[in-house]
Design a protein around this motif. Structure first.
Motif, PDB file in Angstrom:
ATOM      1  N   LEU A 113      -6.091  -9.187  -2.371  1.00  0.00           N
ATOM      2  CA  LEU A 113      -5.674 -10.032  -3.486  1.00  0.00           C
ATOM      3  C   LEU A 113      -6.609  -9.839  -4.683  1.00  0.00           C
ATOM      4  O   LEU A 113      -7.728  -9.356  -4.534  1.00  0.00           O
ATOM      5  CB  LEU A 113      -5.657 -11.489  -3.048  1.00  0.00           C
ATOM      6  CG  LEU A 113      -4.831 -11.777  -1.787  1.00  0.00           C
ATOM      7  CD1 LEU A 113      -4.861 -13.256  -1.458  1.00  0.00           C
ATOM      8  CD2 LEU A 113      -3.393 -11.279  -1.937  1.00  0.00           C
ATOM      9  N   ASP A 114      -6.135 -10.249  -5.856  1.00  0.00           N
ATOM     10  CA  ASP A 114      -6.985 -10.133  -7.042  1.00  0.00           C
ATOM     11  C   ASP A 114      -8.208 -11.036  -6.901  1.00  0.00           C
ATOM     12  O   ASP A 114      -8.269 -11.915  -6.036  1.00  0.00           O
ATOM     13  CB  ASP A 114      -6.193 -10.396  -8.325  1.00  0.00           C
ATOM     14  CG  ASP A 114      -5.641 -11.811  -8.426  1.00  0.00           C
ATOM     15  OD1 ASP A 114      -6.411 -12.785  -8.242  1.00  0.00           O
ATOM     16  OD2 ASP A 114      -4.440 -11.968  -8.704  1.00  0.00           O
ATOM     17  N   TRP A 164      -0.388   6.118  -5.076  1.00  0.00           N
ATOM     18  CA  TRP A 164      -0.383   6.831  -6.350  1.00  0.00           C
ATOM     19  C   TRP A 164       0.975   6.750  -7.031  1.00  0.00           C
ATOM     20  O   TRP A 164       1.066   6.900  -8.249  1.00  0.00           O
ATOM     21  CB  TRP A 164      -0.784   8.291  -6.169  1.00  0.00           C
ATOM     22  CG  TRP A 164      -2.235   8.510  -5.883  1.00  0.00           C
ATOM     23  CD1 TRP A 164      -2.754   9.302  -4.906  1.00  0.00           C
ATOM     24  CD2 TRP A 164      -3.367   7.957  -6.554  1.00  0.00           C
ATOM     25  NE1 TRP A 164      -4.129   9.264  -4.924  1.00  0.00           N
ATOM     26  CE2 TRP A 164      -4.528   8.438  -5.945  1.00  0.00           C
ATOM     27  CE3 TRP A 164      -3.516   7.072  -7.628  1.00  0.00           C
ATOM     28  CZ2 TRP A 164      -5.817   8.089  -6.355  1.00  0.00           C
ATOM     29  CZ3 TRP A 164      -4.803   6.717  -8.031  1.00  0.00           C
ATOM     30  CH2 TRP A 164      -5.919   7.232  -7.408  1.00  0.00           C
ATOM     31  N   GLN A 165       2.033   6.534  -6.255  1.00  0.00           N
ATOM     32  CA  GLN A 165       3.368   6.420  -6.836  1.00  0.00           C
ATOM     33  C   GLN A 165       3.738   4.982  -7.180  1.00  0.00           C
ATOM     34  O   GLN A 165       4.715   4.744  -7.884  1.00  0.00           O
ATOM     35  CB  GLN A 165       4.398   6.993  -5.856  1.00  0.00           C
ATOM     36  CG  GLN A 165       4.208   8.483  -5.619  1.00  0.00           C
ATOM     37  CD  GLN A 165       5.147   8.998  -4.558  1.00  0.00           C
ATOM     38  OE1 GLN A 165       6.300   8.600  -4.483  1.00  0.00           O
ATOM     39  NE2 GLN A 165       4.652   9.908  -3.726  1.00  0.00           N
ATOM     40  N   ASP A 175      -2.214  -4.607  -6.684  1.00  0.00           N
ATOM     41  CA  ASP A 175      -2.490  -3.311  -7.305  1.00  0.00           C
ATOM     42  C   ASP A 175      -3.198  -2.336  -6.368  1.00  0.00           C
ATOM     43  O   ASP A 175      -3.865  -1.410  -6.810  1.00  0.00           O
ATOM     44  CB  ASP A 175      -3.320  -3.498  -8.577  1.00  0.00           C
ATOM     45  CG  ASP A 175      -4.706  -4.084  -8.298  1.00  0.00           C
ATOM     46  OD1 ASP A 175      -5.032  -4.392  -7.127  1.00  0.00           O
ATOM     47  OD2 ASP A 175      -5.479  -4.232  -9.275  1.00  0.00           O
ATOM     48  N   ASN A 176      -3.023  -2.539  -5.054  1.00  0.00           N
ATOM     49  CA  ASN A 176      -3.727  -1.680  -4.105  1.00  0.00           C
ATOM     50  C   ASN A 176      -3.079  -1.724  -2.734  1.00  0.00           C
ATOM     51  O   ASN A 176      -2.318  -2.643  -2.425  1.00  0.00           O
ATOM     52  CB  ASN A 176      -5.191  -2.121  -3.983  1.00  0.00           C
ATOM     53  CG  ASN A 176      -5.310  -3.482  -3.297  1.00  0.00           C
ATOM     54  OD1 ASN A 176      -5.328  -3.589  -2.074  1.00  0.00           O
ATOM     55  ND2 ASN A 176      -5.382  -4.544  -4.091  1.00  0.00           N
ATOM     56  N   PRO A 197      -6.257   2.146  -4.870  1.00  0.00           N
ATOM     57  CA  PRO A 197      -5.597   1.519  -6.022  1.00  0.00           C
ATOM     58  C   PRO A 197      -4.267   2.189  -6.337  1.00  0.00           C
ATOM     59  O   PRO A 197      -4.069   3.362  -6.053  1.00  0.00           O
ATOM     60  CB  PRO A 197      -6.604   1.723  -7.158  1.00  0.00           C
ATOM     61  CG  PRO A 197      -7.417   2.890  -6.741  1.00  0.00           C
ATOM     62  CD  PRO A 197      -7.425   2.912  -5.236  1.00  0.00           C
ATOM     63  N   PHE A 198      -3.370   1.412  -6.934  1.00  0.00           N
ATOM     64  CA  PHE A 198      -2.100   1.956  -7.391  1.00  0.00           C
ATOM     65  C   PHE A 198      -2.333   2.868  -8.602  1.00  0.00           C
ATOM     66  O   PHE A 198      -3.403   2.890  -9.187  1.00  0.00           O
ATOM     67  CB  PHE A 198      -1.130   0.842  -7.766  1.00  0.00           C
ATOM     68  CG  PHE A 198      -0.587   0.072  -6.584  1.00  0.00           C
ATOM     69  CD1 PHE A 198      -0.850   0.450  -5.277  1.00  0.00           C
ATOM     70  CD2 PHE A 198       0.185  -1.054  -6.788  1.00  0.00           C
ATOM     71  CE1 PHE A 198      -0.352  -0.268  -4.196  1.00  0.00           C
ATOM     72  CE2 PHE A 198       0.699  -1.779  -5.723  1.00  0.00           C
ATOM     73  CZ  PHE A 198       0.427  -1.387  -4.428  1.00  0.00           C
ATOM     74  N   GLN A 199      -1.288   3.569  -9.016  1.00  0.00           N
ATOM     75  CA  GLN A 199      -1.379   4.643 -10.004  1.00  0.00           C
ATOM     76  C   GLN A 199      -2.092   4.268 -11.293  1.00  0.00           C
ATOM     77  O   GLN A 199      -2.798   5.087 -11.856  1.00  0.00           O
ATOM     78  CB  GLN A 199       0.000   5.203 -10.305  1.00  0.00           C
ATOM     79  CG  GLN A 199       0.901   4.266 -11.091  1.00  0.00           C
ATOM     80  CD  GLN A 199       2.166   4.939 -11.521  1.00  0.00           C
ATOM     81  OE1 GLN A 199       2.220   6.149 -11.646  1.00  0.00           O
ATOM     82  NE2 GLN A 199       3.202   4.165 -11.748  1.00  0.00           N
TER      83      GLN A 199
END
Length: 191
Positions: free
Chosen positions: A8-9, A63-64, A157-158, A177-179
């Motif tokens: 979580l953030d 990454w996508q 975001d991850n 992490p996301f893209q």
């Protein structure tokens, strides 16, 4: 046990950790927070994964992916052999598709996969207490938590991998992490 999750953030992580401290101090409920000290949303839990292959696939998946937001809604309880007190996450079509896609991506690499996380059965949530709550302390805990605001807006975001290597506490192995974050995989422990 392994868990493929999203952490979580920072703000909501601190909020959940404060609730865990509150439950430990006020009611002696601490076992879940001591075992898994990372507030998270779980997508799949398994006894074993082909770890190197899993990391490669979740890195490609992350990454996508683009960051997205989820919302929570109040307080809920899983009943059964042991109670699980949690903050439910609103299951939207987008969240369901994300979960189904990650499930299809990683399932071939796992064994002993928990059926509770299958796309048709999955109830997204953030666990507050498990293992040491019972009908005797539950009513007091619910009364206490009923005054807390538990409707949160959370940035996802991850993807992360949590592992319990037979130690008293789960370990965070990887956080990917996301893209939009475009950083290298953060390996917490060597594989």
């Amino acid at each position: 046990m392994y868990g493929v999750v999203s952490l979580l953030d920072e703000h909501i992580t601190k909020t959940v950790q404060n609730l865990w401290i509150d439950l430990a101090n006020g009611f002696g409920v601490r076992q879940f927070a001591e075992l898994t000290p990372y507030p998270h949303v779980s997508y799949q839990v398994a006894q074993q994964y082909e770890e190197q292959e899993l990391v490669k696939h979740i890195e490609d998946f992350a990454w996508q992916a683009t960051p997205f937001r989820i919302q929570t809604a109040g307080l809920a309880l899983f009943t059964g052999a042991h109670l699980v007190l949690h903050v439910p996450i609103v299951r939207t079509l987008g969240l369901s598709k994300f979960h189904q896609n990650i499930w299809q991506t990683i399932t071939p690499m796992g064994s002993g996969i928990s059926p509770y996380y299958q796309p048709a059965a999955w109830i997204p949530h953030i666990t507050l207490a498990e293992y040491d709550i019972d009908p005797e302390n539950l009513a007091c805990i619910l009364a206490h938590l009923s005054s807390h605001p538990l409707c949160w807006d959370i940035l996802i975001d991850n993807l992360a991998l949590i592992w319990n290597p037979g130690k008293p506490q789960d370990e965070l192995c990887y956080k990917i992490p996301f893209q939009q974050q475009r950083r290298k995989v953060k390996a917490i422990r060597p594989v």
